[in-house]
Design a protein around this motif. Sequence first.
Motif, PDB file in Angstrom:
ATOM      1  N   CYS A   1       0.765  -1.248   0.054  1.00 28.20           N
ATOM      2  CA  CYS A   1      -0.020  -0.054   0.111  1.00 28.20           C
ATOM      3  C   CYS A   1       1.021   1.245  -0.091  1.00 28.20           C
ATOM      4  CB  CYS A   1      -1.158   0.018   1.162  1.00 28.20           C
ATOM      5  SG  CYS A   1      -0.058   0.432   2.916  1.00 28.20           S
ATOM      6  N   LEU A   2       0.220   2.351  -0.407  1.00 29.17           N
ATOM      7  CA  LEU A   2       0.783   3.843  -0.279  1.00 29.17           C
ATOM      8  C   LEU A   2      -0.216   4.538   0.100  1.00 29.17           C
ATOM      9  CD1 LEU A   2       3.160   5.785  -0.787  1.00 29.17           C
ATOM     10  CD2 LEU A   2       1.947   6.333  -2.992  1.00 29.17           C
ATOM     11  N   ILE A   3      -0.079   5.029   1.360  1.00 30.60           N
ATOM     12  CA  ILE A   3      -0.980   6.086   2.063  1.00 30.60           C
ATOM     13  C   ILE A   3      -0.354   7.393   2.050  1.00 30.60           C
ATOM     14  CG2 ILE A   3      -2.243   6.737   4.267  1.00 30.60           C
ATOM     15  CD1 ILE A   3      -2.083   3.413   5.013  1.00 30.60           C
ATOM     16  N   VAL A   4      -1.141   8.386   1.711  1.00 27.62           N
ATOM     17  CA  VAL A   4      -0.835   9.874   1.517  1.00 27.62           C
ATOM     18  C   VAL A   4      -1.221  10.643   2.579  1.00 27.62           C
ATOM     19  CG1 VAL A   4      -0.514  11.682  -0.229  1.00 27.62           C
ATOM     20  CG2 VAL A   4      -0.395   9.204  -0.993  1.00 27.62           C
ATOM     21  N   VAL A   5      -0.832  11.276   3.237  1.00 23.62           N
ATOM     22  CA  VAL A   5      -1.308  12.173   4.238  1.00 23.62           C
ATOM     23  C   VAL A   5      -0.843  13.661   3.732  1.00 23.62           C
ATOM     24  CG1 VAL A   5      -1.377  12.899   6.750  1.00 23.62           C
ATOM     25  CG2 VAL A   5      -1.199  10.669   6.034  1.00 23.62           C
ATOM     26  N   ARG A   6      -1.951  14.617   3.748  1.00 29.76           N
ATOM     27  CA  ARG A   6      -1.615  16.048   3.624  1.00 29.76           C
ATOM     28  C   ARG A   6      -1.590  16.615   4.949  1.00 29.76           C
ATOM     29  NH1 ARG A   6      -6.063  17.240   1.215  1.00 29.76           N
ATOM     30  NH2 ARG A   6      -5.530  17.404  -0.540  1.00 29.76           N
ATOM     31  N   GLN A   7      -0.203  17.385   5.034  1.00 31.87           N
ATOM     32  CA  GLN A   7       0.091  18.161   6.206  1.00 31.87           C
ATOM     33  C   GLN A   7      -0.618  19.693   6.371  1.00 31.87           C
ATOM     34  OE1 GLN A   7       2.473  16.694   8.460  1.00 31.87           O
ATOM     35  NE2 GLN A   7       1.561  15.319   6.979  1.00 31.87           N
ATOM     36  N   PRO A   8      -0.649  20.071   7.488  1.00 30.69           N
ATOM     37  CA  PRO A   8      -1.401  21.541   7.406  1.00 30.69           C
ATOM     38  C   PRO A   8      -1.134  22.614   6.301  1.00 30.69           C
ATOM     39  CG  PRO A   8      -0.894  20.661   9.700  1.00 30.69           C
ATOM     40  CD  PRO A   8      -0.194  19.867   8.686  1.00 30.69           C
ATOM     41  N   ASP A   9       0.297  22.399   5.993  1.00 33.39           N
ATOM     42  CA  ASP A   9       0.895  23.239   5.111  1.00 33.39           C
ATOM     43  C   ASP A   9       0.719  22.907   3.435  1.00 33.39           C
ATOM     44  OD1 ASP A   9       2.934  21.254   4.850  1.00 33.39           O
ATOM     45  OD2 ASP A   9       4.317  22.286   5.200  1.00 33.39           O
ATOM     46  N   GLY A  10       0.012  21.901   3.350  1.00 32.71           N
ATOM     47  CA  GLY A  10      -0.548  21.489   2.056  1.00 32.71           C
ATOM     48  C   GLY A  10       0.444  20.470   1.567  1.00 32.71           C
ATOM     49  N   ARG A  11       1.759  20.237   2.155  1.00 32.19           N
ATOM     50  CA  ARG A  11       2.613  19.168   1.655  1.00 32.19           C
ATOM     51  C   ARG A  11       1.939  17.825   1.939  1.00 32.19           C
ATOM     52  NH1 ARG A  11       6.716  18.023   4.422  1.00 32.19           N
ATOM     53  NH2 ARG A  11       5.927  19.056   6.215  1.00 32.19           N
ATOM     54  N   PHE A  12       2.247  16.692   0.858  1.00 29.95           N
ATOM     55  CA  PHE A  12       2.080  15.502   0.873  1.00 29.95           C
ATOM     56  C   PHE A  12       3.260  14.510   1.626  1.00 29.95           C
ATOM     57  CE2 PHE A  12      -0.447  16.222  -2.905  1.00 29.95           C
ATOM     58  CZ  PHE A  12      -1.789  16.590  -2.249  1.00 29.95           C
ATOM     59  N   VAL A  13       3.006  13.698   2.529  1.00 26.61           N
ATOM     60  CA  VAL A  13       3.673  12.625   3.038  1.00 26.61           C
ATOM     61  C   VAL A  13       3.265  11.359   2.720  1.00 26.61           C
ATOM     62  CG1 VAL A  13       4.765  11.930   5.186  1.00 26.61           C
ATOM     63  CG2 VAL A  13       4.457  14.320   4.873  1.00 26.61           C
ATOM     64  N   ASP A  14       4.228  10.651   2.198  1.00 21.57           N
ATOM     65  CA  ASP A  14       4.079   9.234   1.781  1.00 21.57           C
ATOM     66  C   ASP A  14       4.328   8.332   2.854  1.00 21.57           C
ATOM     67  OD1 ASP A  14       3.298  10.274  -0.598  1.00 21.57           O
ATOM     68  OD2 ASP A  14       5.048   9.389  -1.731  1.00 21.57           O
ATOM     69  N   HIS A  15       3.324   7.234   2.892  1.00 23.18           N
ATOM     70  CA  HIS A  15       3.619   6.151   4.015  1.00 23.18           C
ATOM     71  C   HIS A  15       3.312   4.951   3.240  1.00 23.18           C
ATOM     72  CE1 HIS A  15       3.319   8.644   7.801  1.00 23.18           C
ATOM     73  NE2 HIS A  15       2.514   9.443   6.681  1.00 23.18           N
ATOM     74  N   PRO A  16       4.608   4.363   2.556  1.00 29.74           N
ATOM     75  CA  PRO A  16       4.288   3.021   2.028  1.00 29.74           C
ATOM     76  C   PRO A  16       4.472   1.940   2.833  1.00 29.74           C
ATOM     77  CG  PRO A  16       6.627   4.096   1.707  1.00 29.74           C
ATOM     78  CD  PRO A  16       5.885   4.946   2.797  1.00 29.74           C
ATOM     79  N   SER A  17       3.993   0.764   2.487  1.00 30.71           N
ATOM     80  CA  SER A  17       4.376  -0.577   3.063  1.00 30.71           C
ATOM     81  C   SER A  17       5.790  -1.006   2.708  1.00 30.71           C
ATOM     82  CB  SER A  17       3.104  -1.719   2.810  1.00 30.71           C
ATOM     83  OG  SER A  17       3.393  -1.571   1.375  1.00 30.71           O
ATOM     84  N   LYS A  18       6.342  -1.888   3.333  1.00 27.44           N
ATOM     85  CA  LYS A  18       7.695  -2.245   3.214  1.00 27.44           C
ATOM     86  C   LYS A  18       7.900  -2.795   1.748  1.00 27.44           C
ATOM     87  CE  LYS A  18       7.946  -4.112   8.068  1.00 27.44           C
ATOM     88  NZ  LYS A  18       8.551  -5.385   8.782  1.00 27.44           N
ATOM     89  N   GLY A  19       7.143  -3.452   1.066  1.00 26.80           N
ATOM     90  CA  GLY A  19       7.436  -3.814  -0.072  1.00 26.80           C
ATOM     91  C   GLY A  19       6.917  -3.191  -1.319  1.00 26.80           C
ATOM     92  N   PHE A  20       6.067  -1.762  -1.013  1.00 30.93           N
ATOM     93  CA  PHE A  20       5.708  -1.033  -2.033  1.00 30.93           C
ATOM     94  C   PHE A  20       6.754  -0.557  -2.968  1.00 30.93           C
ATOM     95  CE2 PHE A  20       4.047   2.888  -3.823  1.00 30.93           C
ATOM     96  CZ  PHE A  20       2.313   2.331  -4.476  1.00 30.93           C
ATOM     97  N   ILE A  21       6.524  -0.864  -4.319  1.00 30.54           N
ATOM     98  CA  ILE A  21       7.345  -0.240  -5.309  1.00 30.54           C
ATOM     99  C   ILE A  21       6.662   0.553  -6.306  1.00 30.54           C
ATOM    100  CG2 ILE A  21       9.083  -1.198  -7.177  1.00 30.54           C
ATOM    101  CD1 ILE A  21       9.373  -3.867  -5.766  1.00 30.54           C
ATOM    102  N   LEU A  22       7.464   1.727  -6.919  1.00 30.65           N
ATOM    103  CA  LEU A  22       6.622   2.419  -7.812  1.00 30.65           C
ATOM    104  C   LEU A  22       6.964   1.680  -9.196  1.00 30.65           C
ATOM    105  CD1 LEU A  22       7.471   5.635  -6.094  1.00 30.65           C
ATOM    106  CD2 LEU A  22       5.016   4.609  -6.356  1.00 30.65           C
ATOM    107  N   GLU A  23       7.321   2.814 -10.213  1.00 31.13           N
ATOM    108  CA  GLU A  23       7.631   2.468 -11.492  1.00 31.13           C
ATOM    109  C   GLU A  23       8.495   1.344 -11.665  1.00 31.13           C
ATOM    110  OE1 GLU A  23       7.864   5.273 -14.753  1.00 31.13           O
ATOM    111  OE2 GLU A  23       7.387   6.633 -13.043  1.00 31.13           O
ATOM    112  N   ARG A  24       8.247   0.137 -12.545  1.00 28.67           N
ATOM    113  CA  ARG A  24       9.251  -0.882 -12.788  1.00 28.67           C
ATOM    114  C   ARG A  24       9.687  -0.909 -14.188  1.00 28.67           C
ATOM    115  NH1 ARG A  24       5.467  -5.415  -9.716  1.00 28.67           N
ATOM    116  NH2 ARG A  24       4.990  -4.120  -7.797  1.00 28.67           N
TER     117      ARG A  24
END
Length: 347
Positions: free
Chosen positions: A324-347
Amino acid sequence: MLVVFQRQAFTKILLLVAVLPALLAAGCLPQKELALSGKTMGTTYHIKVVAGLFTSAESLQQDIDARLVAINRSMSTYDPTSEISRFNAIQNTAETFSPSADFLKVLTVAAEVHRLTEGAWDGTLDPLITLWGFGRKGIVDQVPDQAQIDQALAHVGFDLIEMDKSGKMRKTDPAVTLDLASIAKGYGVDAVSRLLGDKGFENFLVEIGGEVFARGHRKDGKTWQVGINRPDRDAAFTDVYKAIGLTNQAMATSGDYRIFFKVGDQFYSHIIDPRTGWPETSGVVSATVVAANCTVADGLATALMVMGPEKGVALVDGLPSVECLIVVRQPDGRFVDHPSKGFILER
């Protein structure tokens, strides 16, 4: 000249007939990529299939549409004659209901997702969804009072529906009703993928309302690339936040940035916390799940929106073949990613 032309054409035909078996055996026949699209489940679908030159796109789309119509007739709460609507109309606890194979499969996965998430996903939110204006009655643009929420919550709980070993269903609360919209699209993706697999296709991408299953590879041999939409309320559907390479996997994303209403400075999303009856307040703006099938991915993505990044990632890290990839928006509008251990983006 006519005779010469006919002889040349005949010779070409003989050569084709002679070469065709060898091409078939070697899997070297020319291929094309079919692009099919349509409407289903209140949204759209887009399918790409790597197929032989002589594959009929029209015939294939007819089979796909027929399969999706059958699923919609089973699980659409907007159809008063659908299977789910007939179950919801039951008014006593003694009456039993025999679900179809499709309905039973979805309910079986739903019960497991409910168990795994400790109730963060619940398929009986129908009265709360309606109360908050995200259901059949349309958006109400106002916050219900706590008494109304408590009244609806009294009839929410997936454990208020029993299924025996034969699959027969029974309500233990006559007022409990089902809404499986947060998992049905994923099941639709899986059903179409099975249909394509049964027809012998080995390379395809199926997408319904943003939920996806990819098998094999693209026509050029590369991995299917699927984008996660940027989780902003003003982002275009084509605005990609992250890209994921998928092969023989499903992906589903849930977010708070598409369906919502605003009262004053407060936004209220359609993701309802089954434990409080209120729209989720975890701070998560987007949750993407990659899994072996899309039904599971769809349900888990919704649950992670409610659970929050810490509990959500901890759950996924303990599940086999799920990331999984969980995205949280900070109060200043920035995104912070919370990936699981094996999460992989482009291959």
